[in-house]
Design a protein around this motif. Structure first.
Motif, PDB file in Angstrom:
ATOM      1  N   LEU A 112      19.922  19.807  44.624  1.00 14.76           N
ATOM      2  CA  LEU A 112      20.159  18.922  45.763  1.00 14.76           C
ATOM      3  C   LEU A 112      19.489  19.476  47.022  1.00 14.76           C
ATOM      4  O   LEU A 112      18.921  18.720  47.818  1.00 14.76           O
ATOM      5  CB  LEU A 112      21.660  18.723  45.990  1.00 14.76           C
ATOM      6  CG  LEU A 112      22.364  17.843  44.965  1.00 14.76           C
ATOM      7  CD1 LEU A 112      23.887  17.972  45.098  1.00 14.76           C
ATOM      8  CD2 LEU A 112      21.931  16.388  45.112  1.00 14.76           C
ATOM      9  N   GLY A 113      19.536  20.785  47.200  1.00 15.02           N
ATOM     10  CA  GLY A 113      18.872  21.412  48.347  1.00 15.02           C
ATOM     11  C   GLY A 113      17.362  21.241  48.299  1.00 15.02           C
ATOM     12  O   GLY A 113      16.721  20.967  49.321  1.00 15.02           O
ATOM     13  N   ASP A 114      16.791  21.389  47.103  1.00 12.59           N
ATOM     14  CA  ASP A 114      15.344  21.190  46.966  1.00 12.59           C
ATOM     15  C   ASP A 114      14.959  19.746  47.290  1.00 12.59           C
ATOM     16  O   ASP A 114      13.942  19.500  47.944  1.00 12.59           O
ATOM     17  CB  ASP A 114      14.885  21.549  45.547  1.00 12.59           C
ATOM     18  CG  ASP A 114      14.936  23.044  45.278  1.00 12.59           C
ATOM     19  OD1 ASP A 114      15.024  23.843  46.243  1.00 12.59           O
ATOM     20  OD2 ASP A 114      14.896  23.428  44.086  1.00 12.59           O
ATOM     21  N   ILE A 115      15.775  18.804  46.838  1.00 13.13           N
ATOM     22  CA  ILE A 115      15.510  17.397  47.132  1.00 13.13           C
ATOM     23  C   ILE A 115      15.630  17.151  48.640  1.00 13.13           C
ATOM     24  O   ILE A 115      14.795  16.464  49.232  1.00 13.13           O
ATOM     25  CB  ILE A 115      16.461  16.487  46.330  1.00 13.13           C
ATOM     26  CG1 ILE A 115      16.157  16.596  44.827  1.00 13.13           C
ATOM     27  CG2 ILE A 115      16.355  15.036  46.806  1.00 13.13           C
ATOM     28  CD1 ILE A 115      17.214  15.982  43.928  1.00 13.13           C
ATOM     29  N   ALA A 116      16.640  17.734  49.262  1.00 18.31           N
ATOM     30  CA  ALA A 116      16.834  17.566  50.708  1.00 18.31           C
ATOM     31  C   ALA A 116      15.667  18.144  51.506  1.00 18.31           C
ATOM     32  O   ALA A 116      15.345  17.640  52.584  1.00 18.31           O
ATOM     33  CB  ALA A 116      18.140  18.229  51.139  1.00 18.31           C
TER      34      ALA A 116
END
Length: 180
Positions: A112-116
């Motif tokens: 999720l952090g990478d997507i954000a």
């Protein structure tokens, strides 16, 4: 006449034996409402995404991690290239991250952090504006994926309160990415 299902506390089990989500419904209950075959991931059709999400939700640790690894490749390749199916996948990742029985929650939160943080297409379009006129507007997909992560950031507080240090660390990183 159908009646509305009664809510179950999150520590109860559903009739399938899987732990209920915080909202009281079985994990990934709305997964089949998404027209996955109409979306693309890094391999082509995103039709395999529901199977991968279910494997993450119900698999033992090695199975869940392998499914998440393949899912990562399909929706956030190389850790920074999102696809059309990414935004539709994000709500289910948030749901899985909050389920205590899921074996790879910290890795889900990192995804999720990478997507954000994904800005590959946006950065490229700044240098090559013609990219914005391409039939497949990757910049739009990227922005939608980032927005999908931000929309569910209310779960950060719950995840930060976890006793699992890996989950807490990954959540802290995600919170920083989201400016929360």
């Amino acid at each position: 006449m159908r009646t509305a299902p009664t809510e179950q506390p999150s520590n109860q089990r559903t009739d399938r034996g899987a732990p209920a989500s915080a909202a009281g419904h079985p994990p990934l209950a709305t997964l089949d409402r998404v027209p996955w075959s109409q979306f693309r991931d890094s391999t082509g059709s995103a039709a395999a995404i529901p199977h991968l999400l279910r494997s993450v939700a119900r698999g033992d640790a090695p199975t869940a991690r392998a499914a998440l690894c393949e899912l990562r490749t399909r929706v956030c390749q190389y850790g920074f290239v999102v696809e059309q199916a990414t935004a539709a996948t994000v709500p289910f990742l948030w749901e899985l991250a909050q389920l205590p029985h899921v074996a790879c929650r910290a890795q889900i939160i990192k995804l999720l952090g990478d997507i954000a943080d994904a800005r590959q297409w946006e950065t490229t379009a700044a240098a090559y504006p013609k990219l914005l006129k391409h039939r497949d507007n990757h910049v739009t997909w990227e922005r939608a994926a980032r927005q999908a992560v931000r929309e569910r950031r209310g779960a950060l507080r719950l995840l930060l309160a976890e006793g699992d240090s890996d989950v807490t660390h990954a959540t802290t990183r995600l919170a920083r990415s989201l400016g929360a």
